[in-house]
Design a protein around this motif. Structure first.
Motif, PDB file in Angstrom:
ATOM      1  N   ALA A   1       0.511   3.484   4.671  1.00  0.00           N
ATOM      2  CA  ALA A   1       1.055   4.841   4.613  1.00  0.00           C
ATOM      3  C   ALA A   1       2.407   4.867   3.918  1.00  0.00           C
ATOM      4  O   ALA A   1       2.708   5.799   3.164  1.00  0.00           O
ATOM      5  N   LEU A   2       3.228   3.846   4.149  1.00  0.00           N
ATOM      6  CA  LEU A   2       4.536   3.794   3.500  1.00  0.00           C
ATOM      7  C   LEU A   2       4.416   3.415   2.024  1.00  0.00           C
ATOM      8  O   LEU A   2       5.174   3.903   1.184  1.00  0.00           O
ATOM      9  N   LEU A   3       3.452   2.560   1.716  1.00  0.00           N
ATOM     10  CA  LEU A   3       3.296   2.107   0.327  1.00  0.00           C
ATOM     11  C   LEU A   3       2.652   3.170  -0.560  1.00  0.00           C
ATOM     12  O   LEU A   3       3.086   3.388  -1.693  1.00  0.00           O
TER      13      LEU A   3
ATOM     14  N   THR B   1      -2.065  10.156   2.841  1.00  0.00           N
ATOM     15  CA  THR B   1      -3.399  10.628   2.466  1.00  0.00           C
ATOM     16  C   THR B   1      -4.297   9.483   2.004  1.00  0.00           C
ATOM     17  O   THR B   1      -5.519   9.534   2.190  1.00  0.00           O
ATOM     18  N   ALA B   2      -3.719   8.460   1.417  1.00  0.00           N
ATOM     19  CA  ALA B   2      -4.525   7.337   0.932  1.00  0.00           C
ATOM     20  C   ALA B   2      -5.160   6.547   2.055  1.00  0.00           C
ATOM     21  O   ALA B   2      -6.157   5.838   1.843  1.00  0.00           O
ATOM     22  N   MET B   3      -4.616   6.653   3.267  1.00  0.00           N
ATOM     23  CA  MET B   3      -5.122   5.844   4.371  1.00  0.00           C
ATOM     24  C   MET B   3      -6.396   6.403   4.988  1.00  0.00           C
ATOM     25  O   MET B   3      -7.099   5.681   5.700  1.00  0.00           O
ATOM     26  N   ALA B   4      -6.724   7.669   4.722  1.00  0.00           N
ATOM     27  CA  ALA B   4      -7.942   8.237   5.310  1.00  0.00           C
ATOM     28  C   ALA B   4      -9.199   7.540   4.790  1.00  0.00           C
ATOM     29  O   ALA B   4     -10.027   7.080   5.587  1.00  0.00           O
ATOM     30  N   PRO B   5      -9.400   7.410   3.468  1.00  0.00           N
ATOM     31  CA  PRO B   5     -10.585   6.684   3.008  1.00  0.00           C
ATOM     32  C   PRO B   5     -10.533   5.201   3.332  1.00  0.00           C
ATOM     33  O   PRO B   5     -11.574   4.593   3.630  1.00  0.00           O
ATOM     34  N   ILE B   6      -9.360   4.605   3.296  1.00  0.00           N
ATOM     35  CA  ILE B   6      -9.239   3.202   3.679  1.00  0.00           C
ATOM     36  C   ILE B   6      -9.616   3.022   5.142  1.00  0.00           C
ATOM     37  O   ILE B   6     -10.374   2.114   5.507  1.00  0.00           O
ATOM     38  N   GLY B   7      -9.113   3.904   5.984  1.00  0.00           N
ATOM     39  CA  GLY B   7      -9.438   3.834   7.402  1.00  0.00           C
ATOM     40  C   GLY B   7     -10.914   4.052   7.664  1.00  0.00           C
ATOM     41  O   GLY B   7     -11.492   3.422   8.556  1.00  0.00           O
ATOM     42  N   MET B   8     -11.541   4.928   6.887  1.00  0.00           N
ATOM     43  CA  MET B   8     -12.964   5.168   7.075  1.00  0.00           C
ATOM     44  C   MET B   8     -13.769   3.899   6.792  1.00  0.00           C
ATOM     45  O   MET B   8     -14.679   3.539   7.551  1.00  0.00           O
TER      46      MET B   8
ATOM     47  N   LEU C   1       7.848   2.612  -6.021  1.00  0.00           N
ATOM     48  CA  LEU C   1       7.259   3.451  -4.981  1.00  0.00           C
ATOM     49  C   LEU C   1       8.311   4.271  -4.244  1.00  0.00           C
ATOM     50  O   LEU C   1       7.988   5.012  -3.310  1.00  0.00           O
ATOM     51  N   GLN C   2       9.580   4.120  -4.640  1.00  0.00           N
ATOM     52  CA  GLN C   2      10.711   4.859  -4.070  1.00  0.00           C
ATOM     53  C   GLN C   2      10.893   4.591  -2.583  1.00  0.00           C
ATOM     54  O   GLN C   2      11.311   5.456  -1.816  1.00  0.00           O
ATOM     55  N   LEU C   3      10.597   3.358  -2.177  1.00  0.00           N
ATOM     56  CA  LEU C   3      10.828   2.945  -0.799  1.00  0.00           C
ATOM     57  C   LEU C   3      12.176   2.267  -0.634  1.00  0.00           C
ATOM     58  O   LEU C   3      12.776   2.313   0.442  1.00  0.00           O
ATOM     59  N   VAL C   4      12.639   1.621  -1.680  1.00  0.00           N
ATOM     60  CA  VAL C   4      13.887   0.877  -1.631  1.00  0.00           C
ATOM     61  C   VAL C   4      14.843   1.455  -2.659  1.00  0.00           C
ATOM     62  O   VAL C   4      14.474   1.653  -3.814  1.00  0.00           O
ATOM     63  N   ARG C   5      16.060   1.719  -2.237  1.00  0.00           N
ATOM     64  CA  ARG C   5      17.068   2.203  -3.171  1.00  0.00           C
ATOM     65  C   ARG C   5      17.595   1.052  -4.015  1.00  0.00           C
ATOM     66  O   ARG C   5      17.590  -0.104  -3.616  1.00  0.00           O
ATOM     67  N   ASN C   6      18.060   1.395  -5.203  1.00  0.00           N
ATOM     68  CA  ASN C   6      18.508   0.359  -6.136  1.00  0.00           C
ATOM     69  C   ASN C   6      19.692  -0.443  -5.614  1.00  0.00           C
ATOM     70  O   ASN C   6      19.880  -1.596  -5.995  1.00  0.00           O
ATOM     71  N   ASP C   7      20.474   0.144  -4.717  1.00  0.00           N
ATOM     72  CA  ASP C   7      21.647  -0.573  -4.205  1.00  0.00           C
ATOM     73  C   ASP C   7      21.316  -1.451  -3.006  1.00  0.00           C
ATOM     74  O   ASP C   7      22.201  -2.110  -2.462  1.00  0.00           O
ATOM     75  N   GLU C   8      20.047  -1.481  -2.585  1.00  0.00           N
ATOM     76  CA  GLU C   8      19.638  -2.292  -1.447  1.00  0.00           C
ATOM     77  C   GLU C   8      19.003  -3.581  -1.971  1.00  0.00           C
ATOM     78  O   GLU C   8      18.003  -3.550  -2.689  1.00  0.00           O
ATOM     79  N   VAL C   9      19.538  -4.669  -1.547  1.00  0.00           N
ATOM     80  CA  VAL C   9      19.006  -5.951  -2.017  1.00  0.00           C
ATOM     81  C   VAL C   9      18.360  -6.738  -0.921  1.00  0.00           C
ATOM     82  O   VAL C   9      17.629  -7.685  -1.156  1.00  0.00           O
ATOM     83  N   ARG C  10      18.635  -6.391   0.347  1.00  0.00           N
ATOM     84  CA  ARG C  10      17.983  -7.070   1.464  1.00  0.00           C
ATOM     85  C   ARG C  10      17.967  -6.161   2.673  1.00  0.00           C
ATOM     86  O   ARG C  10      18.705  -5.185   2.740  1.00  0.00           O
TER      87      ARG C  10
END
Length: 225
Positions: free
Chosen positions: A77-79, A83-90, A215-224
């Motif tokens: 869901a985060l990646l 909505t993508a998890m509904a068919p995967i879950g099925m 995927l816009q999960l990690v900001r550019n200033d975050e390295v760890r």
């Protein structure tokens, strides 16, 4: 969460199936569009699907007509979005019903709605809120995965309470009964799933930082974490 085969009344089983179909159809469209635009993400999508299958196959029996287990849907869901998890879950739940006797075909819609619709949307919402108030990446992932797991079981408790209201206390009393039974095993499982999901994201950040940034999960200033 795997409500067993034949446990729900026919009208409930059919109703949850009908409610789940639009999410599966739209999710298939989302996945096809994502892979067409970013074919390099196929491997990551496979990892998310495998993670869901393995974790949700680790079943602990309960006395509710269902079972307790991690769900594994928070990662995907985060990646890729909820909505993508509904068919995967099925696909995951269908294989588990046919090959592992987890859940069933008549209860597929109800199990799908709880695990692959409510859970992923909860994960995405919690992650977004946590990041908006500047919580760390690791904390945001942990909260998203853990609460997605717990809300999956709250949904299953609602489904069971709706189908089997208490003779005296009605829906509310039945919901309290199912939820309290699930809580015994599900709270520690949810915490464990949250920690495991953080470890997976740590590995992804170490070896696939660019993909997480895309995927816009990690900001550019975050390295760890």
């Amino acid at each position: 969460m795997h409500i067993m085969e034949g446990f729900l009344p026919v009208e409930h089983a059919l109703g949850w199936t009908v409610a789940s179909i639009p999410f599966v159809a739209y999710g298939l469209w989302v996945i096809k569009k994502r892979i067409r635009e970013h074919p390099e993400q196929r491997m990551l999508l496979g990892v998310a699907a495998a993670f869901t299958f393995v974790l949700s196959a680790l079943k602990l029996p309960s006395v509710t007509g269902s079972c307790s287990h991690p769900t594994g849907t928070g990662l995907g869901a985060l990646l890729f979005g909820p909505t993508a998890m509904a068919p995967i879950g099925m696909v995951v739940l269908l294989f588990q019903a046919l090959l592992l006797a987890h859940g069933g075909l008549t209860t597929l819609g109800a199990n799908l709605f709880a695990m692959a619709i409510v859970g992923p949307f909860a994960a995405a919402a919690v992650f977004r809120v946590a990041r908006s108030i500047r919580l760390s990446f690791a904390t945001s992932v942990f909260l998203a995965a853990s609460l997605a797991d717990l809300l999956t079981y709250v949904t299953t408790s609602v489904q069971l309470a709706w189908a089997f209201p208490d003779p005296t206390g009605g829906f509310v009393a039945s919901l309290a009964k199912f939820a309290s039974i699930f809580a015994i095993t599900q709270i520690p499982l949810a915490i464990s799933e949250g920690l495991l999901t953080v470890l997976i994201f740590n590995a992804l950040r170490r070896f696939n930082v660019r993909e997480l940034q895309d995927l816009q999960l990690v900001r550019n200033d975050e390295v760890r974490v």
